[in-house]
Design an enzyme around this catalytic site. Structure first.
Site, PDB file in Angstrom:
ATOM      1  N   HIS A  92       0.848  -1.191   0.000  1.00 23.38           N
ATOM      2  CA  HIS A  92       0.000   0.000   0.000  1.00 23.38           C
ATOM      3  C   HIS A  92       0.884   1.242   0.000  1.00 23.38           C
ATOM      4  O   HIS A  92       1.669   1.455   0.929  1.00 23.38           O
ATOM      5  CB  HIS A  92      -0.908   0.006   1.233  1.00 23.38           C
ATOM      6  CG  HIS A  92      -1.919   1.112   1.211  1.00 23.38           C
ATOM      7  ND1 HIS A  92      -3.162   0.957   0.635  1.00 23.38           N
ATOM      8  CD2 HIS A  92      -1.873   2.388   1.676  1.00 23.38           C
ATOM      9  CE1 HIS A  92      -3.840   2.083   0.758  1.00 23.38           C
ATOM     10  NE2 HIS A  92      -3.084   2.974   1.382  1.00 23.38           N
ATOM     11  N   CYS A 113      -0.914   7.478   1.079  1.00 26.44           N
ATOM     12  CA  CYS A 113      -1.826   8.436   0.457  1.00 26.44           C
ATOM     13  C   CYS A 113      -2.374   9.310   1.570  1.00 26.44           C
ATOM     14  O   CYS A 113      -3.371   8.957   2.215  1.00 26.44           O
ATOM     15  CB  CYS A 113      -2.945   7.718  -0.288  1.00 26.44           C
ATOM     16  SG  CYS A 113      -4.151   8.845  -1.036  1.00 26.44           S
ATOM     17  N   CYS A 136      -9.996   9.245  -4.615  1.00 26.49           N
ATOM     18  CA  CYS A 136      -9.297   7.990  -4.865  1.00 26.49           C
ATOM     19  C   CYS A 136      -9.932   6.892  -4.009  1.00 26.49           C
ATOM     20  O   CYS A 136     -10.821   7.148  -3.210  1.00 26.49           O
ATOM     21  CB  CYS A 136      -7.803   8.124  -4.576  1.00 26.49           C
ATOM     22  SG  CYS A 136      -7.414   8.381  -2.825  1.00 26.49           S
ATOM     23  N   CYS A 143      -7.915   4.837  -2.091  1.00 28.88           N
ATOM     24  CA  CYS A 143      -6.809   4.385  -1.261  1.00 28.88           C
ATOM     25  C   CYS A 143      -7.214   4.102   0.185  1.00 28.88           C
ATOM     26  O   CYS A 143      -6.861   3.057   0.744  1.00 28.88           O
ATOM     27  CB  CYS A 143      -5.678   5.423  -1.278  1.00 28.88           C
ATOM     28  SG  CYS A 143      -5.020   5.738  -2.924  1.00 28.88           S
ATOM     29  N   THR A 196      -5.887  11.505 -14.590  1.00 21.73           N
ATOM     30  CA  THR A 196      -4.743  11.319 -13.699  1.00 21.73           C
ATOM     31  C   THR A 196      -3.441  11.049 -14.453  1.00 21.73           C
ATOM     32  O   THR A 196      -2.384  11.532 -14.063  1.00 21.73           O
ATOM     33  CB  THR A 196      -5.037  10.176 -12.700  1.00 21.73           C
ATOM     34  OG1 THR A 196      -3.926  10.006 -11.831  1.00 21.73           O
ATOM     35  CG2 THR A 196      -5.328   8.856 -13.406  1.00 21.73           C
ATOM     36  N   ASP A 225       3.459   6.179 -13.481  1.00 14.69           N
ATOM     37  CA  ASP A 225       3.697   5.634 -12.146  1.00 14.69           C
ATOM     38  C   ASP A 225       5.205   5.620 -11.904  1.00 14.69           C
ATOM     39  O   ASP A 225       5.946   4.971 -12.632  1.00 14.69           O
ATOM     40  CB  ASP A 225       3.131   4.213 -12.056  1.00 14.69           C
ATOM     41  CG  ASP A 225       3.014   3.702 -10.632  1.00 14.69           C
ATOM     42  OD1 ASP A 225       3.794   4.162  -9.775  1.00 14.69           O
ATOM     43  OD2 ASP A 225       2.154   2.839 -10.378  1.00 14.69           O
ATOM     44  N   ARG A 234       6.610   4.774  -8.919  1.00 14.62           N
ATOM     45  CA  ARG A 234       6.922   3.989  -7.728  1.00 14.62           C
ATOM     46  C   ARG A 234       7.932   2.881  -8.023  1.00 14.62           C
ATOM     47  O   ARG A 234       8.045   2.421  -9.160  1.00 14.62           O
ATOM     48  CB  ARG A 234       5.651   3.369  -7.146  1.00 14.62           C
ATOM     49  CG  ARG A 234       4.720   4.376  -6.503  1.00 14.62           C
ATOM     50  CD  ARG A 234       3.417   3.725  -6.077  1.00 14.62           C
ATOM     51  NE  ARG A 234       2.600   3.327  -7.221  1.00 14.62           N
ATOM     52  CZ  ARG A 234       1.391   2.804  -7.126  1.00 14.62           C
ATOM     53  NH1 ARG A 234       0.850   2.602  -5.925  1.00 14.62           N
ATOM     54  NH2 ARG A 234       0.698   2.491  -8.202  1.00 14.62           N
ATOM     55  N   THR A 273      -4.383  -7.028  -4.483  1.00 12.19           N
ATOM     56  CA  THR A 273      -4.089  -5.960  -5.441  1.00 12.19           C
ATOM     57  C   THR A 273      -4.996  -6.052  -6.649  1.00 12.19           C
ATOM     58  O   THR A 273      -5.510  -7.125  -6.987  1.00 12.19           O
ATOM     59  CB  THR A 273      -2.619  -6.026  -5.907  1.00 12.19           C
ATOM     60  OG1 THR A 273      -2.325  -4.885  -6.712  1.00 12.19           O
ATOM     61  CG2 THR A 273      -2.340  -7.286  -6.716  1.00 12.19           C
TER      62      THR A 273
END
Length: 362
Positions: A219, A222, A233, A235, A282, A294, A296, A317
């Site tokens: 996770h 956020c 969102c 999240c 987004t 993304d 990450r 997920t």
């Protein structure tokens, strides 16, 4: 020298310097340049840089595409600064806040030929510092001499490249029992990376056996969703649903990764939200800022799981990319456990974009 900083420590120092508006010196072989992030630049420092040499602006190809600037170097663009370009011009090039009001900022003199590696490294460091990916570079003759003369951090890209490519090594700092709503048998582990980056957390529910697949969730932090209950969102609902399911099963581990805004940081995430208010989705908002869809690094999650003794997971997920990254890092994903919660009228279009453009299984 025994007390001299390592390349990992100098990279951490360079990220901090850029956030403060200080230039860093980047070198490779016999080429070198001063590099400073546009977002933190001041008028005086820009004037000082112009006394040293001819400035060049580095942007990502994503940002250059928005500006209609020609890209000759694949993932980045290099632009010559007009002689009358001030800090306002530079910030308008870096920040898309006023793109709709002033859509055309050219014509541009886009540079081609030569090597773009110093410019690319400057943008990578700006991203790592959670700044807008835009940097001013001033070529210098002798990088080591310039760094020593101005007391600036020197980064040799040959030395830095292996460190920039690998995932940061994590060390557990502490763990302690924490009863939470989802389970009285909660434990929080705090992990600190060697590269001076943000700490990451693991919330362990119960005592999951290490020789069996564990119910796990990666996770990403956020603040707006997890803390404020944002309706933009899903999240916050995903976080609470994942913990609740682990509590019901009596075992699990939730990795809380400090990669806010898909890795671009909270300030840039709020910039993206502002662009969404202008009508961009987004993904489009991230691109206009100069970022990828993304940013990450899910290798962090695999590293934490290995540190805790897990080799196989049942992964909570909707994102196939997380599964692929876990598998590529040696963590076996025996099952994908869907996590479809949190749809609101305010985030319906956002979720549709994630499914259509980012491949989320919604």
């Amino acid at each position: 020298m025994p007390l001299s900083p390592s390349i990992v420590e100098r990279l951490a120092r360079a990220r901090g310097d850029l956030r403060l508006g200080l230039p860093v010196v980047l070198k490779i072989n016999d080429r070198a340049a001063l590099a400073v992030a546009v977002e933190a630049l001041t008028p005086q420092r820009l004037a000082d840089l112009r006394q040293i040499g001819v400035p060049e602006l580095a942007l990502t190809a994503r940002r250059a595409a928005t500006l209609k600037a020609q890209v000759y170097d694949g993932d980045i663009a290099r632009l010559a600064l007009p002689t009358d370009a001030d800090l306002g011009w530079l910030r308008a090039m870096a920040d898309p806040a006023d793109d709709l009001r002033v859509p055309m900022k050219g014509p541009f003199l886009c540079l081609r030929g030569g090597e773009p590696d110093l410019h690319r490294a400057a943008l990578d460091l700006a991203k790592a510092a959670h700044l807008l990916p835009a940097a001013v570079l001033i070529p210098v003759t002798d990088g080591a001499e310039a760094a020593a003369l101005m007391n600036l951090t020197l980064i040799d890209l040959h030395e830095a490249a292996p460190e920039l490519a690998r995932a940061a090594t994590m060390h557990e700092v502490v763990s302690a029992r924490l009863p939470i709503i989802a389970s009285d048998a909660g434990r929080v582990h705090v992990f600190r990376p060697e590269d001076g980056g943000e700490e990451h957390y693991a919330i362990e529910i119960g005592q999951p056996p290490r020789d069996q697949p564990v119910l796990a969730r990666l996770h990403s932090a956020c603040f707006t969703g997890d803390v404020l209950g944002s309706l933009k969102c899903d999240c916050g609902p995903q976080l609470r649903a994942a913990l609740a399911q682990m509590g019901e099963e009596g075992a699990g581990v939730l990795l809380y990764l400090n990669q806010e805004g898909r890795g671009i940081g909270l300030a840039n995430k709020m910039r993206a939200y502002s662009l969404q208010d202008q009508g961009f989705d987004t993904v489009e908002a991230n691109h206009r800022l100069g970022f990828e869809d993304d940013e990450r690094d899910f290798r962090v999650g695999a590293s934490l799981l290995r540190r805790m003794g897990f080799g196989a997971v049942r992964l909570l997920t909707n994102n196939p990319r997380k599964i692929a990254m876990m598998e590529s890092q040696g963590i076996t994903v025996v099952e994908r456990v869907p996590l479809k919660v949190g749809e609101t009228p305010q985030n319906r279009a956002y979720l549709a974009t994630k499914a259509r453009k980012s491949g989320h299984l919604l």
